[in-house]
Design a protein around this motif. Structure first.
Motif, PDB file in Angstrom:
ATOM      1  N   SER A   1      -3.792   0.674  -2.943  1.00 24.18           N
ATOM      2  CA  SER A   1      -3.323  -0.709  -2.877  1.00 24.18           C
ATOM      3  C   SER A   1      -2.750  -1.091  -4.238  1.00 24.18           C
ATOM      4  O   SER A   1      -3.422  -0.936  -5.260  1.00 24.18           O
TER       5      SER A   1
ATOM      6  N   THR B   1     -12.310  -1.300   0.796  1.00 23.32           N
ATOM      7  CA  THR B   1     -12.869  -1.477   2.144  1.00 23.32           C
ATOM      8  C   THR B   1     -14.323  -1.033   2.235  1.00 23.32           C
ATOM      9  O   THR B   1     -14.937  -1.152   3.293  1.00 23.32           O
ATOM     10  N   SER B   2     -14.889  -0.533   1.126  1.00 18.09           N
ATOM     11  CA  SER B   2     -16.271  -0.052   1.150  1.00 18.09           C
ATOM     12  C   SER B   2     -17.294  -1.179   1.089  1.00 18.09           C
ATOM     13  O   SER B   2     -18.477  -0.947   1.263  1.00 18.09           O
TER      14      SER B   2
ATOM     15  N   GLU C   1       0.861  -1.183   0.000  1.00 18.95           N
ATOM     16  CA  GLU C   1       0.000   0.000   0.000  1.00 18.95           C
ATOM     17  C   GLU C   1       0.897   1.232   0.000  1.00 18.95           C
ATOM     18  O   GLU C   1       1.910   1.265   0.699  1.00 18.95           O
TER      19      GLU C   1
ATOM     20  N   VAL D   1      -4.189   9.849   0.037  1.00 22.28           N
ATOM     21  CA  VAL D   1      -5.058   8.754  -0.402  1.00 22.28           C
ATOM     22  C   VAL D   1      -4.233   7.478  -0.399  1.00 22.28           C
ATOM     23  O   VAL D   1      -3.132   7.442  -0.962  1.00 22.28           O
ATOM     24  N   GLU D   2      -4.749   6.441   0.252  1.00 20.81           N
ATOM     25  CA  GLU D   2      -4.056   5.152   0.268  1.00 20.81           C
ATOM     26  C   GLU D   2      -4.426   4.369  -0.980  1.00 20.81           C
ATOM     27  O   GLU D   2      -5.607   4.222  -1.315  1.00 20.81           O
TER      28      GLU D   2
ATOM     29  N   ASP E   1      -7.754   2.528  -5.329  1.00 20.97           N
ATOM     30  CA  ASP E   1      -8.010   3.316  -4.120  1.00 20.97           C
ATOM     31  C   ASP E   1      -8.453   2.345  -3.008  1.00 20.97           C
ATOM     32  O   ASP E   1      -9.436   1.621  -3.159  1.00 20.97           O
ATOM     33  N   SER E   2      -7.705   2.322  -1.918  1.00 20.94           N
ATOM     34  CA  SER E   2      -7.985   1.380  -0.832  1.00 20.94           C
ATOM     35  C   SER E   2      -9.359   1.584  -0.210  1.00 20.94           C
ATOM     36  O   SER E   2      -9.966   0.628   0.279  1.00 20.94           O
ATOM     37  N   SER E   3      -9.886   2.807  -0.245  1.00 16.15           N
ATOM     38  CA  SER E   3     -11.218   3.034   0.327  1.00 16.15           C
ATOM     39  C   SER E   3     -12.289   2.307  -0.485  1.00 16.15           C
ATOM     40  O   SER E   3     -13.314   1.899   0.064  1.00 16.15           O
ATOM     41  N   PHE E   4     -12.063   2.119  -1.782  1.00 21.48           N
ATOM     42  CA  PHE E   4     -12.988   1.333  -2.609  1.00 21.48           C
ATOM     43  C   PHE E   4     -12.993  -0.121  -2.142  1.00 21.48           C
ATOM     44  O   PHE E   4     -14.049  -0.746  -2.029  1.00 21.48           O
TER      45      PHE E   4
END
Length: 66
Positions: A26, A45-46, A11, A23-24, A40-43
């Motif tokens: 992966s 983990t969503s 990451e 923005v993190e 995008d790591s937030s995608f």
């Protein structure tokens, strides 16, 4: 449609040029094409994201590791 595998590498943090916020991202390696790509790591983990479309071909990639 064929299926392939993408293995997690690491990451990284980048700065969004618009918001100037970190923005993190992966980083994964597509094991079929050996191409490297980031998501995008937030995608990830969503929800229960386990597969994505390969940016290199028509495969669906199962994300492994992280």
């Amino acid at each position: 449609m064929t299926k392939g595998v993408a293995k997690f590498i690491k990451e990284v943090v980048v700065i969004d040029p618009d918001t100037k916020l970190p923005v993190e991202i992966s980083i994964y390696k597509d094991m079929t094409t050996e191409g490297i790509f980031g998501i995008d790591s937030s995608f990830l983990t969503s929800g229960d994201v386990e597969e994505v479309k390969s940016p290199f071909n028509d495969e669906t990639l199962t994300l492994e590791g992280d």
